[in-house]
Design a protein around this motif. Structure first.
Motif, PDB file in Angstrom:
ATOM      1  N   GLY A   1      -1.931  -5.288   2.019  1.00 25.83           N
ATOM      2  CA  GLY A   1      -1.480  -5.634   0.678  1.00 25.83           C
ATOM      3  C   GLY A   1      -0.108  -5.057   0.373  1.00 25.83           C
ATOM      4  O   GLY A   1       0.606  -4.578   1.253  1.00 25.83           O
ATOM      5  N   ARG A   2       0.262  -5.117  -0.870  1.00 25.42           N
ATOM      6  CA  ARG A   2       1.579  -4.652  -1.323  1.00 25.42           C
ATOM      7  C   ARG A   2       1.718  -3.149  -1.108  1.00 25.42           C
ATOM      8  O   ARG A   2       0.832  -2.385  -1.458  1.00 25.42           O
ATOM      9  CB  ARG A   2       1.745  -5.002  -2.796  1.00 25.42           C
ATOM     10  N   ASN A   3       2.864  -2.748  -0.573  1.00 24.93           N
ATOM     11  CA  ASN A   3       3.085  -1.351  -0.224  1.00 24.93           C
ATOM     12  C   ASN A   3       4.446  -0.859  -0.727  1.00 24.93           C
ATOM     13  O   ASN A   3       5.101  -0.071  -0.072  1.00 24.93           O
ATOM     14  CB  ASN A   3       2.980  -1.182   1.302  1.00 24.93           C
ATOM     15  N   LEU A   4       4.859  -1.304  -1.896  1.00 23.06           N
ATOM     16  CA  LEU A   4       6.182  -0.938  -2.432  1.00 23.06           C
ATOM     17  C   LEU A   4       6.377   0.559  -2.580  1.00 23.06           C
ATOM     18  O   LEU A   4       7.483   1.062  -2.481  1.00 23.06           O
ATOM     19  CB  LEU A   4       6.397  -1.587  -3.803  1.00 23.06           C
ATOM     20  N   HIS A   5       5.321   1.291  -2.853  1.00 26.44           N
ATOM     21  CA  HIS A   5       5.423   2.725  -3.127  1.00 26.44           C
ATOM     22  C   HIS A   5       4.768   3.583  -2.051  1.00 26.44           C
ATOM     23  O   HIS A   5       4.576   4.776  -2.249  1.00 26.44           O
ATOM     24  CB  HIS A   5       4.806   3.036  -4.494  1.00 26.44           C
ATOM     25  N   GLY A   6       4.387   2.981  -0.928  1.00 29.78           N
ATOM     26  CA  GLY A   6       3.753   3.728   0.147  1.00 29.78           C
ATOM     27  C   GLY A   6       2.273   3.942  -0.061  1.00 29.78           C
ATOM     28  O   GLY A   6       1.653   4.749   0.626  1.00 29.78           O
TER      29      GLY A   6
ATOM     30  N   PHE B   1      -0.181   2.119  -8.297  1.00 25.20           N
ATOM     31  CA  PHE B   1       0.856   2.328  -7.291  1.00 25.20           C
ATOM     32  C   PHE B   1       0.585   3.559  -6.434  1.00 25.20           C
ATOM     33  O   PHE B   1       1.495   4.109  -5.829  1.00 25.20           O
ATOM     34  CB  PHE B   1       2.230   2.465  -7.962  1.00 25.20           C
ATOM     35  N   HIS B   2      -0.655   4.037  -6.401  1.00 20.96           N
ATOM     36  CA  HIS B   2      -1.005   5.181  -5.559  1.00 20.96           C
ATOM     37  C   HIS B   2      -2.429   5.011  -5.045  1.00 20.96           C
ATOM     38  O   HIS B   2      -3.204   4.218  -5.577  1.00 20.96           O
ATOM     39  CB  HIS B   2      -0.852   6.506  -6.319  1.00 20.96           C
ATOM     40  N   SER B   3      -2.735   5.742  -3.992  1.00 24.17           N
ATOM     41  CA  SER B   3      -4.079   5.734  -3.404  1.00 24.17           C
ATOM     42  C   SER B   3      -4.489   7.168  -3.120  1.00 24.17           C
ATOM     43  O   SER B   3      -3.653   8.040  -2.894  1.00 24.17           O
ATOM     44  CB  SER B   3      -4.090   4.945  -2.090  1.00 24.17           C
ATOM     45  N   LEU B   4      -5.794   7.392  -3.131  1.00 25.98           N
ATOM     46  CA  LEU B   4      -6.368   8.696  -2.811  1.00 25.98           C
ATOM     47  C   LEU B   4      -7.348   8.515  -1.666  1.00 25.98           C
ATOM     48  O   LEU B   4      -8.003   7.482  -1.567  1.00 25.98           O
ATOM     49  CB  LEU B   4      -7.121   9.275  -4.014  1.00 25.98           C
ATOM     50  N   ALA B   5      -7.456   9.530  -0.833  1.00 25.43           N
ATOM     51  CA  ALA B   5      -8.423   9.500   0.257  1.00 25.43           C
ATOM     52  C   ALA B   5      -9.116  10.859   0.318  1.00 25.43           C
ATOM     53  O   ALA B   5      -8.460  11.891   0.447  1.00 25.43           O
ATOM     54  CB  ALA B   5      -7.736   9.189   1.575  1.00 25.43           C
ATOM     55  N   LEU B   6     -10.434  10.854   0.182  1.00 22.92           N
ATOM     56  CA  LEU B   6     -11.220  12.086   0.222  1.00 22.92           C
ATOM     57  C   LEU B   6     -11.523  12.438   1.672  1.00 22.92           C
ATOM     58  O   LEU B   6     -12.115  11.640   2.409  1.00 22.92           O
ATOM     59  CB  LEU B   6     -12.521  11.899  -0.560  1.00 22.92           C
ATOM     60  N   GLN B   7     -11.078  13.609   2.083  1.00 26.51           N
ATOM     61  CA  GLN B   7     -11.317  14.068   3.448  1.00 26.51           C
ATOM     62  C   GLN B   7     -12.701  14.713   3.547  1.00 26.51           C
ATOM     63  O   GLN B   7     -13.230  15.226   2.568  1.00 26.51           O
ATOM     64  CB  GLN B   7     -10.240  15.078   3.845  1.00 26.51           C
TER      65      GLN B   7
ATOM     66  N   LEU C   1      -1.319   9.148  -1.512  1.00 27.81           N
ATOM     67  CA  LEU C   1      -0.298   8.241  -0.989  1.00 27.81           C
ATOM     68  C   LEU C   1       0.324   7.474  -2.145  1.00 27.81           C
ATOM     69  O   LEU C   1      -0.339   7.164  -3.127  1.00 27.81           O
ATOM     70  CB  LEU C   1      -0.933   7.229  -0.023  1.00 27.81           C
ATOM     71  N   GLY C   2       1.603   7.146  -2.011  1.00 24.38           N
ATOM     72  CA  GLY C   2       2.246   6.272  -2.981  1.00 24.38           C
ATOM     73  C   GLY C   2       3.004   6.996  -4.066  1.00 24.38           C
ATOM     74  O   GLY C   2       3.413   8.147  -3.920  1.00 24.38           O
ATOM     75  N   SER C   3       3.202   6.302  -5.173  1.00 24.02           N
ATOM     76  CA  SER C   3       4.014   6.792  -6.285  1.00 24.02           C
ATOM     77  C   SER C   3       3.435   8.057  -6.902  1.00 24.02           C
ATOM     78  O   SER C   3       2.228   8.175  -7.098  1.00 24.02           O
ATOM     79  CB  SER C   3       4.115   5.711  -7.364  1.00 24.02           C
ATOM     80  N   ASN C   4       4.324   8.986  -7.210  1.00 24.97           N
ATOM     81  CA  ASN C   4       3.924  10.233  -7.857  1.00 24.97           C
ATOM     82  C   ASN C   4       4.765  10.470  -9.117  1.00 24.97           C
ATOM     83  O   ASN C   4       5.013  11.591  -9.509  1.00 24.97           O
ATOM     84  CB  ASN C   4       4.074  11.402  -6.872  1.00 24.97           C
TER      85      ASN C   4
END
Length: 125
Positions: free
Chosen positions: A7-12, A31-37, A45-48
């Motif tokens: 998908g769209r990845n303008l902000h990483g 514009f951001h994603s989270l990943a639980l380790q 990831l993404g915009s901050n």
């Protein structure tokens, strides 16, 4: 496991090569994603722009995550809730926000919530 992104990845927020790691849950904001380790820490990831996805991630003993448009939330193993990012309408209250605006939103969110540890599914017959 690792994360596949598309998908769209303008902000990483969705790198086409995916993200290697030992992840157990993901959440996508605007514009951001989270990943639980698996170890309870959170990769961001993404915009901050509003502090919703710190590049160094969030350290802690988390068991669940959620991503809003410009804010993020997570539940710790003890049931308490962490909020960060935009708080324009009280969506991510912090103790500092409550003090500045003389409200008590954070105390309500900081109460311990029981966390569901088992999910049982039964076939419908």
């Amino acid at each position: 496991g690792s994360i596949a992104c598309w998908g769209r990845n303008l902000h990483g927020q969705a790198p086409p090569a995916g993200v290697d790691g030992d992840f157990v849950a993901i959440a996508a904001g605007e514009f951001h994603s989270l990943a639980l380790q698996r170890d309870g820490n959170i990769a961001c990831l993404g915009s901050n722009n509003d502090g919703q996805a710190p590049p160094d991630g969030i350290q802690g003993d988390f068991v669940a995550i959620a991503a809003g448009a410009n804010h993020s939330l997570a539940i710790r193993r003890d049931g308490s809730i962490a909020c960060w990012g935009a708080n324009y309408d009280g969506e991510a209250p912090t103790p500092e926000h409550d003090e500045e605006y003389e409200v008590d939103d954070y105390a309500t969110l900081s109460a311990n919530f029981p966390f569901m540890t088992d999910v049982h599914m039964y076939p419908v017959t």
